[in-house]
Design a protein around this motif. Sequence first.
Motif, PDB file in Angstrom:
ATOM      1  N   ILE A  17     -19.822  38.599 -47.254  1.00 25.27           N
ATOM      2  CA  ILE A  17     -19.144  39.888 -47.060  1.00 25.27           C
ATOM      3  C   ILE A  17     -19.454  40.355 -45.639  1.00 25.27           C
ATOM      4  O   ILE A  17     -20.613  40.371 -45.218  1.00 25.27           O
ATOM      5  CB  ILE A  17     -19.645  40.952 -48.055  1.00 25.27           C
ATOM      6  N   ARG A  63     -17.236  45.685 -43.055  1.00 18.30           N
ATOM      7  CA  ARG A  63     -16.493  46.096 -44.264  1.00 18.30           C
ATOM      8  C   ARG A  63     -17.393  46.940 -45.178  1.00 18.30           C
ATOM      9  O   ARG A  63     -16.940  47.892 -45.805  1.00 18.30           O
ATOM     10  CB  ARG A  63     -15.997  44.863 -45.019  1.00 18.30           C
ATOM     11  N   THR A 102     -14.498  41.349 -52.218  1.00 14.75           N
ATOM     12  CA  THR A 102     -13.672  42.510 -51.870  1.00 14.75           C
ATOM     13  C   THR A 102     -14.060  43.783 -52.641  1.00 14.75           C
ATOM     14  O   THR A 102     -13.393  44.803 -52.503  1.00 14.75           O
ATOM     15  CB  THR A 102     -12.184  42.201 -52.145  1.00 14.75           C
ATOM     16  N   GLU A 103     -15.121  43.730 -53.436  1.00 13.26           N
ATOM     17  CA  GLU A 103     -15.525  44.919 -54.186  1.00 13.26           C
ATOM     18  C   GLU A 103     -17.048  44.997 -54.273  1.00 13.26           C
ATOM     19  O   GLU A 103     -17.705  44.041 -54.670  1.00 13.26           O
ATOM     20  CB  GLU A 103     -14.939  44.917 -55.598  1.00 13.26           C
ATOM     21  N   ARG A 106     -13.411  49.305 -52.936  1.00 10.37           N
ATOM     22  CA  ARG A 106     -12.697  48.082 -52.556  1.00 10.37           C
ATOM     23  C   ARG A 106     -12.797  47.899 -51.050  1.00 10.37           C
ATOM     24  O   ARG A 106     -12.903  48.864 -50.288  1.00 10.37           O
ATOM     25  CB  ARG A 106     -11.233  48.168 -52.955  1.00 10.37           C
ATOM     26  N   LYS A 142     -11.499  45.374 -47.452  1.00  5.16           N
ATOM     27  CA  LYS A 142     -10.554  44.395 -46.893  1.00  5.16           C
ATOM     28  C   LYS A 142     -11.313  43.100 -46.619  1.00  5.16           C
ATOM     29  O   LYS A 142     -12.513  43.100 -46.407  1.00  5.16           O
ATOM     30  CB  LYS A 142      -9.960  44.923 -45.585  1.00  5.16           C
ATOM     31  N   ARG A 143     -10.627  41.987 -46.579  1.00  2.00           N
ATOM     32  CA  ARG A 143     -11.236  40.715 -46.198  1.00  2.00           C
ATOM     33  C   ARG A 143     -11.114  40.536 -44.703  1.00  2.00           C
ATOM     34  O   ARG A 143     -10.240  41.088 -44.065  1.00  2.00           O
ATOM     35  CB  ARG A 143     -10.540  39.544 -46.904  1.00  2.00           C
TER      36      ARG A 143
END
Length: 521
Positions: free
Chosen positions: A360, A364, A503-504, A518, A520-521
């Motif tokens: 991750i 983000r 994504t979460e 949530r 974004k990638r």
Amino acid sequence: MRKVTKIQGNESVAAKKNKLRVAAYARVSTDNVKQLVSLDVQKHHYETYIKANSDWDFVGIYYDEGISGTKKDNRAELQRLIKDCEDRKIDFIITKSVSRFARNTTDCLELVRKLTNIGVFIYFEKENINTQYMDSELMLSILSSLAENESISISENSKWAIKRRFKDGTYKISYPPYGYDCVDGSIVVNQKQAEVVKRIFTDALSGKGTERIAQELNSDGVPTKKGGQWRANTIRGILQNEKYTGDLLMQKTYTDETFTRRRNKGELDQYFIENHHEAIISHTDFEAANEAIKQRGKEKGVKKDCSKYLNRYPLSTKVICGECGSTFKRRIHSSKRNKYIAWCCSKHISNIEKCSMIYIREDRIHEAFILMMNKLIYSYKVMLRPLLQSLKSTDYAVNINQAQAIESKIEENAEQLKVLVNLMTKGYLEPALFNSQKNELIEEAKNLKEKKDMLYRSINGEVNRVTELEQLIKYVSKTDTILEFDEDRFEQFVDKIIAFSPTEIGFELKCGITLRERMKR
């Protein structure tokens, strides 16, 4: 003829004006769970006691947690109580005893005189002393002197006994370090933990820093002595502890005359015993590992105990894999266009077949935190305040009463065991009967302690949730929209992050709630 209408006075207002404004003061001298629950019991008792008197108005309870009573300057709540008395908000104070109020004669008399001069009096429950009706200060002076002398005497007697055992080599370590157990007063190697100690020294000798060693132990699921997380300072403490060589250095710390714990830097004699117990690490490896740590410190320009030795990044040890439970590690990822920071599951890194969770991006996570905080800023009245009201309405009286009842049973159990030992000593009991009854009492005491500890954890857990939630509400209610990641606020409010998918993620807040976001990638 004139008509006169008689108007009745407002008796309730008159009565209220004549009511005494009463506050209570409570204190416990240590910050362990048992003592803090004792404080909760005192608070509950005083609130009920004061409100039950129709001639009194309940002002509030002032309490200090985990603070010694030997000096009044250490107690912020006591100082606040005196300030409110000076501001004419309080007429009367109730406290448990002279020793709870002050263990210093000078402080005690000074406070009593100051309050008496402004018309505020104190009632000491245990001694049944009301300063309003005292003809002289003699009795209070005697009692406060006894309280002070008791504190000093206990401390000095303990120091003398410990020092004597230091000198003759009979001092027993009741809580040995990680890697050892205490068996019948002797330090015995715990083979499973000893392997971890050897691993730590091996890693240090190979050039790994304390932070990296701690992260790898956490990633591999190695528990600490108390089942918590490994920290850099914990690793450093192990590497610097001479006990792993089988030697023992005694009186590394001491308590001074002001009841303050200090590191012994030559103020008092220290006592060194060679080959005191079985070694886990050789002297050569011990010295080499410490030299390696010192060298790394010199290269980084950091001194011992400096905060730079601790976790360097806000997300360190806080991101947990929702699939396997491992801790995420920080990595630098490169692409054709740029470099970026990512957090990756340590188990996925070591074996992709055991965990499928991929990385991750750190930015983000930052964006998700900003979004979550902004949601709270705009909707805290709907999301947080109802939860706070619900938590505050929880009645702890049942748990507190249960805790008190268990405490009484534990005391009864101890008395029964004492009587049993006396009977055995005088020859009134057969050894077989004595052992049978003794084992029953010991088992009962163990079960009572487990129940008591469970109640303590429950009560204090709820109390801590309320405190954390109040701090969060105070912040979001006074803050505008957040535009960038704030490390301080993240550290203040977030306990850990659960990575459910790339994504979460879920932010587990210190107030006990988890909020999903949530990304974004």
